[in-house]
Motif scaffolding. Structure first.
Motif, PDB file in Angstrom:
ATOM      1  N   ILE A   1       1.229   0.058 -15.374  1.00 60.97           N
ATOM      2  CA  ILE A   1       2.064  -0.291 -16.526  1.00 60.97           C
ATOM      3  C   ILE A   1       3.015  -1.428 -16.154  1.00 60.97           C
ATOM      4  CG2 ILE A   1       4.106   1.276 -16.402  1.00 60.97           C
ATOM      5  CD1 ILE A   1       1.916   0.844 -19.500  1.00 60.97           C
ATOM      6  N   TRP A   2       3.526  -1.446 -14.941  1.00 63.09           N
ATOM      7  CA  TRP A   2       4.402  -2.560 -14.516  1.00 63.09           C
ATOM      8  C   TRP A   2       3.595  -3.834 -14.313  1.00 63.09           C
ATOM      9  CZ3 TRP A   2       9.267  -2.747 -15.587  1.00 63.09           C
ATOM     10  CH2 TRP A   2      10.057  -1.595 -15.573  1.00 63.09           C
ATOM     11  N   MET A   3       2.339  -3.691 -13.916  1.00 62.85           N
ATOM     12  CA  MET A   3       1.480  -4.865 -13.812  1.00 62.85           C
ATOM     13  C   MET A   3       1.305  -5.491 -15.189  1.00 62.85           C
ATOM     14  SD  MET A   3      -2.551  -5.007 -13.588  1.00 62.85           S
ATOM     15  CE  MET A   3      -2.433  -4.717 -15.339  1.00 62.85           C
TER      16      MET A   3
ATOM     17  N   GLY B   1       1.140  -3.138  -5.270  1.00 65.32           N
ATOM     18  CA  GLY B   1       2.305  -3.698  -4.573  1.00 65.32           C
ATOM     19  C   GLY B   1       2.770  -2.856  -3.399  1.00 65.32           C
ATOM     20  N   HIS B   2       2.567  -1.546  -3.482  1.00 69.68           N
ATOM     21  CA  HIS B   2       2.985  -0.656  -2.389  1.00 69.68           C
ATOM     22  C   HIS B   2       1.752   0.027  -1.812  1.00 69.68           C
ATOM     23  CE1 HIS B   2       4.896   2.530  -0.121  1.00 69.68           C
ATOM     24  NE2 HIS B   2       6.098   2.041  -0.399  1.00 69.68           N
TER      25      HIS B   2
ATOM     26  N   HIS C   1      16.416  -3.256   0.958  1.00 70.31           N
ATOM     27  CA  HIS C   1      17.700  -2.611   0.657  1.00 70.31           C
ATOM     28  C   HIS C   1      18.093  -2.640  -0.808  1.00 70.31           C
ATOM     29  CE1 HIS C   1      18.811  -1.594   4.770  1.00 70.31           C
ATOM     30  NE2 HIS C   1      18.329  -2.761   5.141  1.00 70.31           N
ATOM     31  N   GLY C   2      17.140  -2.596  -1.708  1.00 71.05           N
ATOM     32  CA  GLY C   2      17.544  -2.519  -3.110  1.00 71.05           C
ATOM     33  C   GLY C   2      16.379  -2.621  -4.071  1.00 71.05           C
ATOM     34  N   VAL C   3      16.728  -2.825  -5.346  1.00 71.37           N
ATOM     35  CA  VAL C   3      15.745  -2.905  -6.410  1.00 71.37           C
ATOM     36  C   VAL C   3      15.166  -4.320  -6.417  1.00 71.37           C
ATOM     37  CG1 VAL C   3      15.358  -2.588  -8.904  1.00 71.37           C
ATOM     38  CG2 VAL C   3      17.036  -1.174  -7.704  1.00 71.37           C
ATOM     39  N   ASP C   4      14.164  -4.546  -5.577  1.00 71.49           N
ATOM     40  CA  ASP C   4      13.615  -5.893  -5.418  1.00 71.49           C
ATOM     41  C   ASP C   4      12.206  -6.014  -5.997  1.00 71.49           C
ATOM     42  OD1 ASP C   4      12.172  -4.417  -3.595  1.00 71.49           O
ATOM     43  OD2 ASP C   4      12.991  -5.418  -1.819  1.00 71.49           O
ATOM     44  N   MET C   5      11.702  -4.928  -6.565  1.00 66.52           N
ATOM     45  CA  MET C   5      10.381  -4.879  -7.202  1.00 66.52           C
ATOM     46  C   MET C   5       9.216  -5.174  -6.242  1.00 66.52           C
ATOM     47  SD  MET C   5      11.085  -3.676 -10.065  1.00 66.52           S
ATOM     48  CE  MET C   5       9.737  -3.804 -11.232  1.00 66.52           C
ATOM     49  N   THR C   6       9.450  -5.010  -4.958  1.00 71.18           N
ATOM     50  CA  THR C   6       8.366  -5.197  -3.987  1.00 71.18           C
ATOM     51  C   THR C   6       7.253  -4.167  -4.169  1.00 71.18           C
ATOM     52  OG1 THR C   6       9.697  -3.904  -2.451  1.00 71.18           O
ATOM     53  CG2 THR C   6       9.685  -6.298  -2.139  1.00 71.18           C
ATOM     54  N   HIS C   7       7.560  -3.062  -4.860  1.00 72.87           N
ATOM     55  CA  HIS C   7       6.509  -2.062  -5.085  1.00 72.87           C
ATOM     56  C   HIS C   7       5.533  -2.527  -6.167  1.00 72.87           C
ATOM     57  CE1 HIS C   7       9.279  -1.412  -8.227  1.00 72.87           C
ATOM     58  NE2 HIS C   7       9.050  -0.142  -8.476  1.00 72.87           N
TER      59      HIS C   7
ATOM     60  N   ASP D   1       1.505 -11.076   0.528  1.00 68.14           N
ATOM     61  CA  ASP D   1       0.929 -10.076  -0.382  1.00 68.14           C
ATOM     62  C   ASP D   1       1.113 -10.496  -1.840  1.00 68.14           C
ATOM     63  OD1 ASP D   1       0.356  -8.715   1.890  1.00 68.14           O
ATOM     64  OD2 ASP D   1       1.289  -6.815   1.281  1.00 68.14           O
ATOM     65  N   GLU D   2       2.278 -11.059  -2.118  1.00 66.94           N
ATOM     66  CA  GLU D   2       2.551 -11.487  -3.492  1.00 66.94           C
ATOM     67  C   GLU D   2       1.508 -12.516  -3.937  1.00 66.94           C
ATOM     68  OE1 GLU D   2       6.670 -12.617  -4.173  1.00 66.94           O
ATOM     69  OE2 GLU D   2       6.047 -13.833  -5.897  1.00 66.94           O
TER      70      GLU D   2
END
Ligand code: MNH
Length: 527
Positions: A273-275, A257-258, A195-201, A209-210
């Protein structure tokens, strides 16, 4: 007996209750309106309404008046004051805690406690109504295949008129997939996200998974070096489950991540790039000051400053709404082909081919997407590979019994349309829609959104912005990192980290993670 609430008699946020078999009642509590249908404003509300500028007036104020905004943008006190208004006016439109879910036409506690549901801003159309949209329109909604063939399929590519780049399209898809996660096996009202910007992607959907994605060295994610650049690991080296829309050779399977992000090079590019970067606070900064800034086309310079909300009545909690997910189906923004480093690729070449990013390199890839026009969000502009997605979406809107577009317009302080021509601003389209729906009050949610005329100098029509704006501002600013106990340097490892967050831009995100000269990084095609 008929449910009299099917005609939505209660105005201005009043709640309809059936009374016996042939009556209804409107609960006008705390709406500032009274009367049988909550139609009469209280005296003080009347004055407020009279002083209140319309959404169109505000939009025109924000996209024009260059001289005014050049001044305001450079006076921190004024810029902060206006931005606080943007935060509060937008987020006040969203019910928090959440109110409705899909199973009942009235408020239930499940709407709050069952987090596997998307919430709903408006409850479903009651099942016993005479037509699928309530009382208006035909008994049977238009056939989805006929509707999509006539209004959705792209014949000739229509470019996005304000010059939005394909870099923007992929950002939208990449960013929103962290919180739009329909659990389709359970049904379109279920979701498996946070439900939000949790960076799970970026970090994966759960701890398991993490742990697979992390290197456990210097807080970094696992990576591999190819052609002198860092890229995500292959699936064999981090065994998170990925899902591909067609078969893929083993050496093209990457651990991301996704699970969807291996399907498109643009998504793989953002994943990479986020990695390389990995920082959560930056996302919200970039989304507000680069992404929403581009989307709004405002001359006012938007600002990410959580402290503006300290001391204001504001709930630091968010729930993703079904309607937000539906309105974010921006598939027309995808072009049919891409020119990367001078080589032309069709969408077919792109699909399940993340290796293209490695082949051309990060710099060339981001540069090329920046210079390529996105598609326009309008009728007859869905590319071949997204036609089935929109068909499913319209079907879901029906099983979920979404209320008609006009009800949403009212809910978000917009005037309901009186005619098909007022909706579309186009005679041909108005005629087609009238044939399909018969009554302007019966136009379906998504079909209405995509047939609505575009605002001047804007990417979308009024409804997408006046609905999407509130959901988006609420979702971004209600993030825990924006709350008073989190929003301080120590949370970000000290003043250096805090400073990184406070100066993040989409351009820096790429350029500081590319060894070569800085390429073009832009949500708008230059020139
Ligand atoms: Mn897209 C869902 C394909 C671009 C926003 N998208 C889906 C689904 C597929 C899909 C398949 C799953 C839905 C279904 O099975 O019915 N999407 C694509 C493809 C492209 C694409 C092939 C590019 C080409 N998508 C985009 C873009 C956006 C976007 C650009 C813009 C934000 N898509 C969505 C959203 C969903 C979705 C939102 C819903 C996700 C969910 O609820 O789980």
């Amino acid at each position: 007996a008929e449910n009299l609430c099917c005609s939505y008699p209660c105005q201005n946020g009043g709640v309809c209750l059936t009374k016996g078999f042939k009556d209804y009642e409107c609960d006008c509590t705390s709406t500032d309106f009274y009367g049988r249908n909550c139609e009469t404003p209280t005296f003080s509300k009347r004055i407020k309404l009279w002083l209140k500028p319309s959404p169109l007036t505000l939009h025109n104020l924000m996209i024009g008046n260059n001289w005014l905004w050049n001044m305001v943008n450079n006076i921190p006190f004024l810029r902060g004051f206006i931005m606080k208004k943007v935060y509060t006016m937008r987020s006040d439109m969203i019910d928090s805690p959440p109110t409705y879910e899909n199973e009942h036409p009235y408020i239930t506690l499940d709407a709050n406690y069952n987090v596997s549901f998307y919430t709903r801003t408006l409850p479903p159309v009651p099942v016993e109504c005479p037509t699928p949209m309530g009382v208006a329109g035909k008994k049977i909604l238009p056939d989805v295949d006929v509707l999509v063939n006539k209004l959705f399929i792209r014949e000739k590519f229509k470019p996005e008129p304000i010059g939005t780049s394909a870099l923007f399209s992929f950002f939208a898809q990449h960013f929103t997939h962290q919180f739009f996660k329909t659990d389709i096996k359970r049904g379109p009202q279920y979701q498996w996200g946070g439900h939000g910007v949790d960076m799970t992607h970026v970090y994966g959907k759960n701890k398991h998974d993490e742990n697979l994605l992390r290197s456990f060295k210097d807080g970094k994610l696992k990576a591999q070096t190819v052609n002198g650049e860092e890229w995500p690991p292959l699936s064999k080296d981090a065994q998170v489950e990925m899902q591909y829309i067609m078969p893929v050779p083993e050496d093209s399977k990457y651990a991301l991540g996704h699970s969807f992000f291996g399907n498109l090079p643009g998504l793989f590019m953002y994943a990479s790039i986020w990695m390389r970067e990995h920082n959560r606070g930056e996302t919200i900064k970039i989304v507000i000051e680069d992404y929403v800034q581009h989307l709004s086309n405002y001359n006012f310079k938007l600002l990410f400053d959580p402290s503006l909300l300290f001391g204001e009545p504001f709930q630091y909690q968010n729930r993703i709404a079904l309607e937000f997910n539906h309105l974010y189906h921006w598939h027309p923004l995808m072009p049919d082909d891409f020119t990367i480093g001078g080589v032309n690729y069709t969408m077919k070449d792109f699909l399940v081919n993340p290796k293209l990013v490695i082949k051309h390199g990060m710099a060339t890839f981001v540069d090329s997407l920046s210079k390529q026009n996105a598609g326009a969000f309008t009728v007859r502009n869905h590319g071949k590979y997204t036609v089935n997605v929109v068909k499913d979406l319209i079907k879901h809107g029906r099983t979920l019994r979404l209320q008609p577009l006009n009800n949403y317009r009212k809910r978000f302080n917009l005037k309901p349309f009186k005619s098909f021509e007022e909706l579309t601003g186009n005679k041909w389209l108005a005629k087609e829609l009238e044939n399909f729906y018969g009554d302007i009050e019966a136009v379906e949610f998504y079909v209405g959104l995509i047939t609505e005329k575009r605002r001047p100098k804007a990417v979308f029509g009024e409804a997408i912005v006046e609905m999407g704006g509130p959901y988006s501002v609420k979702g971004l600013m209600a993030n825990p990192i924006c709350s008073p106990k989190y929003w301080k340097p120590s949370t970000f490892g000290g003043s250096v980290g805090f400073d990184i967050v406070n100066t993040a831009t989409i351009e820096k995100l790429f350029c500081q993670n590319i060894k070569e000269d800085c390429p073009v990084v832009s949500f708008k095609v230059p020139g």
